[in-house]
Design a protein around this motif. Sequence first.
Motif, PDB file in Angstrom:
ATOM      1  N   ASP A  56      41.517 125.621  22.053  1.00  0.00           N
ATOM      2  CA  ASP A  56      42.262 125.028  23.167  1.00  0.00           C
ATOM      3  C   ASP A  56      43.315 125.995  23.704  1.00  0.00           C
ATOM      4  OD1 ASP A  56      40.803 122.735  22.981  1.00  0.00           O
ATOM      5  OD2 ASP A  56      42.296 121.606  21.833  1.00  0.00           O
ATOM      6  N   LYS A  57      44.000 126.664  22.801  1.00  0.00           N
ATOM      7  CA  LYS A  57      45.024 127.629  23.210  1.00  0.00           C
ATOM      8  C   LYS A  57      44.389 128.789  23.979  1.00  0.00           C
ATOM      9  CE  LYS A  57      48.810 130.386  21.310  1.00  0.00           C
ATOM     10  NZ  LYS A  57      49.519 130.785  20.061  1.00  0.00           N
ATOM     11  N   LYS A  58      43.240 129.261  23.499  1.00  0.00           N
ATOM     12  CA  LYS A  58      42.573 130.377  24.176  1.00  0.00           C
ATOM     13  C   LYS A  58      42.032 129.941  25.535  1.00  0.00           C
ATOM     14  CE  LYS A  58      42.321 133.725  22.409  1.00  0.00           C
ATOM     15  NZ  LYS A  58      43.244 134.895  22.470  1.00  0.00           N
ATOM     16  N   ASN A  59      41.500 128.717  25.642  1.00  0.00           N
ATOM     17  CA  ASN A  59      41.032 128.215  26.937  1.00  0.00           C
ATOM     18  C   ASN A  59      42.169 128.118  27.950  1.00  0.00           C
ATOM     19  OD1 ASN A  59      38.333 127.972  26.222  1.00  0.00           O
ATOM     20  ND2 ASN A  59      38.578 125.878  25.461  1.00  0.00           N
ATOM     21  N   LYS A  60      43.336 127.692  27.454  1.00  0.00           N
ATOM     22  CA  LYS A  60      44.505 127.606  28.328  1.00  0.00           C
ATOM     23  C   LYS A  60      44.899 128.995  28.829  1.00  0.00           C
ATOM     24  CE  LYS A  60      49.194 125.712  28.456  1.00  0.00           C
ATOM     25  NZ  LYS A  60      50.249 125.021  27.670  1.00  0.00           N
ATOM     26  N   THR A  61      44.833 129.993  27.965  1.00  0.00           N
ATOM     27  CA  THR A  61      45.160 131.363  28.364  1.00  0.00           C
ATOM     28  C   THR A  61      44.169 131.881  29.392  1.00  0.00           C
ATOM     29  OG1 THR A  61      46.135 131.783  26.197  1.00  0.00           O
ATOM     30  CG2 THR A  61      45.546 133.698  27.518  1.00  0.00           C
ATOM     31  N   ILE A  62      42.873 131.608  29.166  1.00  0.00           N
ATOM     32  CA  ILE A  62      41.849 132.067  30.113  1.00  0.00           C
ATOM     33  C   ILE A  62      42.035 131.416  31.477  1.00  0.00           C
ATOM     34  CG2 ILE A  62      39.376 132.015  30.610  1.00  0.00           C
ATOM     35  CD1 ILE A  62      38.926 132.216  27.553  1.00  0.00           C
ATOM     36  N   LYS A  63      42.389 130.138  31.475  1.00  0.00           N
ATOM     37  CA  LYS A  63      42.502 129.397  32.735  1.00  0.00           C
ATOM     38  C   LYS A  63      43.820 129.660  33.454  1.00  0.00           C
ATOM     39  CE  LYS A  63      42.137 124.692  34.569  1.00  0.00           C
ATOM     40  NZ  LYS A  63      41.956 123.272  34.236  1.00  0.00           N
ATOM     41  N   GLN A  64      44.934 129.736  32.708  1.00  0.00           N
ATOM     42  CA  GLN A  64      46.248 129.803  33.348  1.00  0.00           C
ATOM     43  C   GLN A  64      46.989 131.110  33.111  1.00  0.00           C
ATOM     44  OE1 GLN A  64      48.647 126.402  32.377  1.00  0.00           O
ATOM     45  NE2 GLN A  64      46.959 124.967  32.610  1.00  0.00           N
ATOM     46  N   GLY A  65      46.407 132.022  32.327  1.00  0.00           N
ATOM     47  CA  GLY A  65      47.096 133.273  32.056  1.00  0.00           C
ATOM     48  C   GLY A  65      47.881 133.205  30.756  1.00  0.00           C
ATOM     49  N   ASN A  66      48.489 134.341  30.375  1.00  0.00           N
ATOM     50  CA  ASN A  66      49.251 134.384  29.135  1.00  0.00           C
ATOM     51  C   ASN A  66      50.600 133.683  29.290  1.00  0.00           C
ATOM     52  OD1 ASN A  66      50.876 136.242  30.529  1.00  0.00           O
ATOM     53  ND2 ASN A  66      49.666 137.974  29.785  1.00  0.00           N
ATOM     54  N   GLN A  67      51.411 133.744  28.230  1.00  0.00           N
ATOM     55  CA  GLN A  67      52.667 132.983  28.220  1.00  0.00           C
ATOM     56  C   GLN A  67      53.590 133.405  29.361  1.00  0.00           C
ATOM     57  OE1 GLN A  67      53.400 130.519  25.612  1.00  0.00           O
ATOM     58  NE2 GLN A  67      54.718 129.975  27.293  1.00  0.00           N
ATOM     59  N   LEU A  68      53.698 134.697  29.621  1.00  0.00           N
ATOM     60  CA  LEU A  68      54.544 135.177  30.706  1.00  0.00           C
ATOM     61  C   LEU A  68      54.068 134.654  32.049  1.00  0.00           C
ATOM     62  CD1 LEU A  68      56.784 137.046  31.801  1.00  0.00           C
ATOM     63  CD2 LEU A  68      55.079 138.883  31.868  1.00  0.00           C
ATOM     64  N   MET A  69      52.759 134.632  32.238  1.00  0.00           N
ATOM     65  CA  MET A  69      52.202 134.190  33.516  1.00  0.00           C
ATOM     66  C   MET A  69      52.371 132.691  33.733  1.00  0.00           C
ATOM     67  SD  MET A  69      48.741 136.456  33.240  1.00  0.00           S
ATOM     68  CE  MET A  69      47.966 135.830  34.717  1.00  0.00           C
ATOM     69  N   ARG A  70      52.547 131.941  32.636  1.00  0.00           N
ATOM     70  CA  ARG A  70      52.667 130.492  32.776  1.00  0.00           C
ATOM     71  C   ARG A  70      54.093 130.030  33.037  1.00  0.00           C
ATOM     72  NH1 ARG A  70      48.903 130.371  28.357  1.00  0.00           N
ATOM     73  NH2 ARG A  70      50.521 129.759  26.901  1.00  0.00           N
ATOM     74  N   TRP A  71      55.048 130.965  33.041  1.00  0.00           N
ATOM     75  CA  TRP A  71      56.427 130.566  33.356  1.00  0.00           C
ATOM     76  C   TRP A  71      56.484 130.069  34.788  1.00  0.00           C
ATOM     77  CZ3 TRP A  71      61.121 133.500  31.090  1.00  0.00           C
ATOM     78  CH2 TRP A  71      61.001 133.539  29.711  1.00  0.00           C
ATOM     79  N   GLY A  72      57.350 129.087  35.032  1.00  0.00           N
ATOM     80  CA  GLY A  72      57.484 128.552  36.388  1.00  0.00           C
ATOM     81  C   GLY A  72      56.554 127.387  36.601  1.00  0.00           C
ATOM     82  N   GLU A  73      56.258 127.076  37.854  1.00  0.00           N
ATOM     83  CA  GLU A  73      55.367 125.968  38.142  1.00  0.00           C
ATOM     84  C   GLU A  73      54.380 126.366  39.226  1.00  0.00           C
ATOM     85  OE1 GLU A  73      57.638 123.299  41.505  1.00  0.00           O
ATOM     86  OE2 GLU A  73      57.941 122.834  39.399  1.00  0.00           O
ATOM     87  N   GLU A  74      53.325 125.590  39.338  1.00  0.00           N
ATOM     88  CA  GLU A  74      52.247 125.926  40.257  1.00  0.00           C
ATOM     89  C   GLU A  74      52.702 125.789  41.708  1.00  0.00           C
ATOM     90  OE1 GLU A  74      48.950 123.468  39.412  1.00  0.00           O
ATOM     91  OE2 GLU A  74      49.008 123.828  37.248  1.00  0.00           O
ATOM     92  N   GLU A 114      40.001 138.128  26.818  1.00  0.00           N
ATOM     93  CA  GLU A 114      40.304 136.806  26.271  1.00  0.00           C
ATOM     94  C   GLU A 114      39.027 136.042  25.943  1.00  0.00           C
ATOM     95  OE1 GLU A 114      43.233 135.884  25.444  1.00  0.00           O
ATOM     96  OE2 GLU A 114      44.361 137.502  26.394  1.00  0.00           O
ATOM     97  N   LYS A 115      38.014 136.133  26.809  1.00  0.00           N
ATOM     98  CA  LYS A 115      36.743 135.438  26.553  1.00  0.00           C
ATOM     99  C   LYS A 115      36.047 136.024  25.328  1.00  0.00           C
ATOM    100  CE  LYS A 115      36.015 134.168  31.397  1.00  0.00           C
ATOM    101  NZ  LYS A 115      35.235 134.437  32.625  1.00  0.00           N
ATOM    102  N   ALA A 116      36.104 137.347  25.182  1.00  0.00           N
ATOM    103  CA  ALA A 116      35.494 137.978  24.004  1.00  0.00           C
ATOM    104  C   ALA A 116      36.210 137.542  22.725  1.00  0.00           C
ATOM    105  CB  ALA A 116      35.560 139.499  24.166  1.00  0.00           C
ATOM    106  N   GLU A 117      37.556 137.447  22.788  1.00  0.00           N
ATOM    107  CA  GLU A 117      38.305 136.983  21.619  1.00  0.00           C
ATOM    108  C   GLU A 117      37.967 135.534  21.289  1.00  0.00           C
ATOM    109  OE1 GLU A 117      42.428 137.612  22.279  1.00  0.00           O
ATOM    110  OE2 GLU A 117      42.295 139.801  22.141  1.00  0.00           O
TER     111      GLU A 117
END
Length: 930
Positions: free
Chosen positions: A220-238, A184-187
Amino acid sequence: MKDDQQILAKQKIEGLSGSLRDGAKGLYEQSTNSRMLFGYPFVHIAHFYKLGEDGIGYKRDVERLELRKNDLKEIFAKRIEKADSTRKIELKHTLEKKIARRNNKIERVKERFDKKVNKREERLSSLIRRFEQKIQDANDDGNKKKANRLEGRFRWKKFRKEQKIERLKDYEWVGLWYFDPDVEKAEKDSLITKFDHKIQHASTDKKRQKLRNKKAKKIDKKNKTIKQGNQLMRWGEEPAIYNHTSSKLTVEKIDQYLNSKGYFDAKIQIDTANYDSLNFTGRFGRNVRNWFSRWFGAKHRYVNVDYHVDLNNRYYIDSIQYHIEDTVLRALIFESIKESPLKKGFYDQSTLSEERDFIYDLAVNNGYYEFSKQYIQFQIDSTQLGQDSLIVRELIKNPPQQSEHKIYYLDSVVFITDASIRETYSRTNESYRDITFSFAKNRYSKKVLEWRIPLEQDDPYSRDLTLETQRQLSYLDNFKFININYDTTGNYFVANIFTSPFDKFQTSSEFGLSRAQGRPGPFVNVNLKNRNTFRTLEILSFDANAKLEDLQSVRENAEFDGNYTSRQFGGEAAITFPQFLFPLGSYYKNKIGRFNPKTRISFGFSFEDRVSEYRRIIYQGTWAYSWQVKDQVKYILTPFQLSLTDATTTDDFDEFLATFDENNPYALAFNSSVVSSTAFQMDISFGDYAHGRDGGYMRLNAEMGGNLNNIFGESFLGDSLETYKYAKAQIDLRKIERLTRNTNLAARLNIGLAYPYGANRSLPYEKYFFAGGSSSIRAWKPRRLGPGAYGSFEDADGNPLEEINDNNEQRGELLIESSIELRQDLVGFLEGAVFIDAGNIWQVRQSLVNADKDPEGDDGLFKFENFVDEIAVGAGVGLRFDLQFLIFRVDLGLKLFDPGQKRGERFVGNEIFSNFDRNSEINIGIGYPF
């Protein structure tokens, strides 16, 4: 505790109940793993990864078990320290047994780990031997090409096997197959380079700015993915990470909340306990979370944070004192004191906020344009009266250096009908009933506009009347914006109403595919709107539509040639006047103008051609009045509605209709007919139902058919036309309750009754009730449920069937249906739902089905003693895609109780998967079902 040992917190409040508990729960400083997805915890996957980003492996399990063992030692050490001598011996013995079990489990885990590593190493050795032999055989045969190909495959397979072994030994994470932070960081770096190059070579500033905005969004979208994971990983709550400082902050917030409710002496204590003291439900939840933790390699333990609350006594408002410096304002407030929300009773700070809003609204609607809420203050005195009693003093101060609040009156009202027209046009000013109309082009009726303006000369300023003026003018659908401002001259206002007209002509069209049965068919709708046609702000509209449908033949044994079986087109011309076309004087029309009165007159026709069966042309005329009270209540009175049907049928279809009784509504539906009726409808919205939040909705319908027959006789348009007399009523109740920020509970109850009393004892076919479909009982096909317990197990030729024959639509004169649906936001625009539907239709006046085809002879008539056993029940799940401009809905309905089956076989919930096609139905719709 080591730094990398993070503790998940599960918080709860003891000592509160009802609304107090619900209000306090919202003040937790951190989330509490409380989000539920259809009854099960649904926790943010990315945070399990973050907590255990060293990865998963059996050695990680060993470390966790060691941590759990150390927790046990700490817990038992505290218990042993507090226990007496006898109890100490028991606790030590228990601890020894638990530690022994932990050690055994650790050994078993290590053994499993070693076995798995050995097994993978054996597989690698086997692979090496197998490929070495194959390569040797290829070389012996002189096939160098095959040998080289085998060597390439061997190197790749060997590399993969070695990687699996290394990953297991190094306990690298597995399970999140599609997420790699380094990739993700390389992208992200590649995106930056790509957009920087495009921006540098952009030809214009506009393109460069567009590229910068696009770059910022993607980064911004890529930073969110790097920090919180992809869309599947972001399901649910912290998950909530325990923090003692946050817990103390939560105590402060809860204490402030309880103070606002009158519990000034409440005491709150924090109690933290490890998970071994949980009850059964808590242990089950802990086990679920532990399973996730082991899978994702998290390094943490759990702690319960309990907030113990001792409320003590609640304070009571014993007396209210008013200190209002402005005598005129004081008199106004005392005149409305009965409407004040501040009264004697238990103290609640929200009541003070409501009182402040009440005083403010009262002032600004009675001329006090400059009045502000900051002039209103409250003093709470608990020292002068007995225990738990309060004196509330309400103080309303005057503006600084003024002896009173200034009251403003309307000196005049100026209406600018075309504010957007350039000043190069000369303007004309004309007065009508104390309103000055300013216009460049004299387009609109001043009389009709004056009816919609509640602002009057010499009245005190009113904010509510200002908003009501904007609302009433917007209802006319002639102005694209309405703005009202005030010019001041002393204590008087000049109200300036600025409007800009819509375009006179407006067109819209839509086209696409629709599907009722069979293949999807094309449709097209076209609309033309002409505003202010006769210069009295009326709207003339023309609608045209056409569509092709692949509908099942009415006759079961009809042949199908592969073409579309239904061709329909039609149109309607309607004109809507912003007033009642009724002999009323100007005084009454002026009064009624505050309720958005409208008169709608329409004429239309529709043509339907069912191939090889029938053709029908329906002509319809309507005269209707509508009015509303603000946006909550709307009424529609239709004193006149006339429908004329001209039908022709083929010879084959006539033979089919001859199988029915002559008064059967199915046969009558294909006769030429005339239907006259009068109807009344009332729609009431409660709360914020229109926006899908807490609120409710009620619709009442009443209709009488055959009015012209009563006046002019049964055959006033000829003996060849079928006529109908009937009475019909329906009530539709809906409720939405917001359970949490992301969860709503919706419910619906729909009841209708129609009673035909004409000579044919029948209703027009369109006036019957139907059940089943995407907005009804969703486990049944559209219009295929009922009536009652009727179910035909024969085909058109009388041959027996194993399942119910649902080829024909079923109709009824009584409808009862209800639904309850739990709606849960999932992620982004996606929403999930779980629902239960129950209901049916019945016939009341006469049986409309052939009871001989039902194995038990059921005739579909309503019988009070049996109707509960004839309620169909279905359940299911659904997805809603909120696309902003529309909500696309997909529901899967499953039959649980089918009253059409034979007695003893009506519960079909145990046959859902064994007979899935028959007991399930997929529904596709636009918008919510209710």
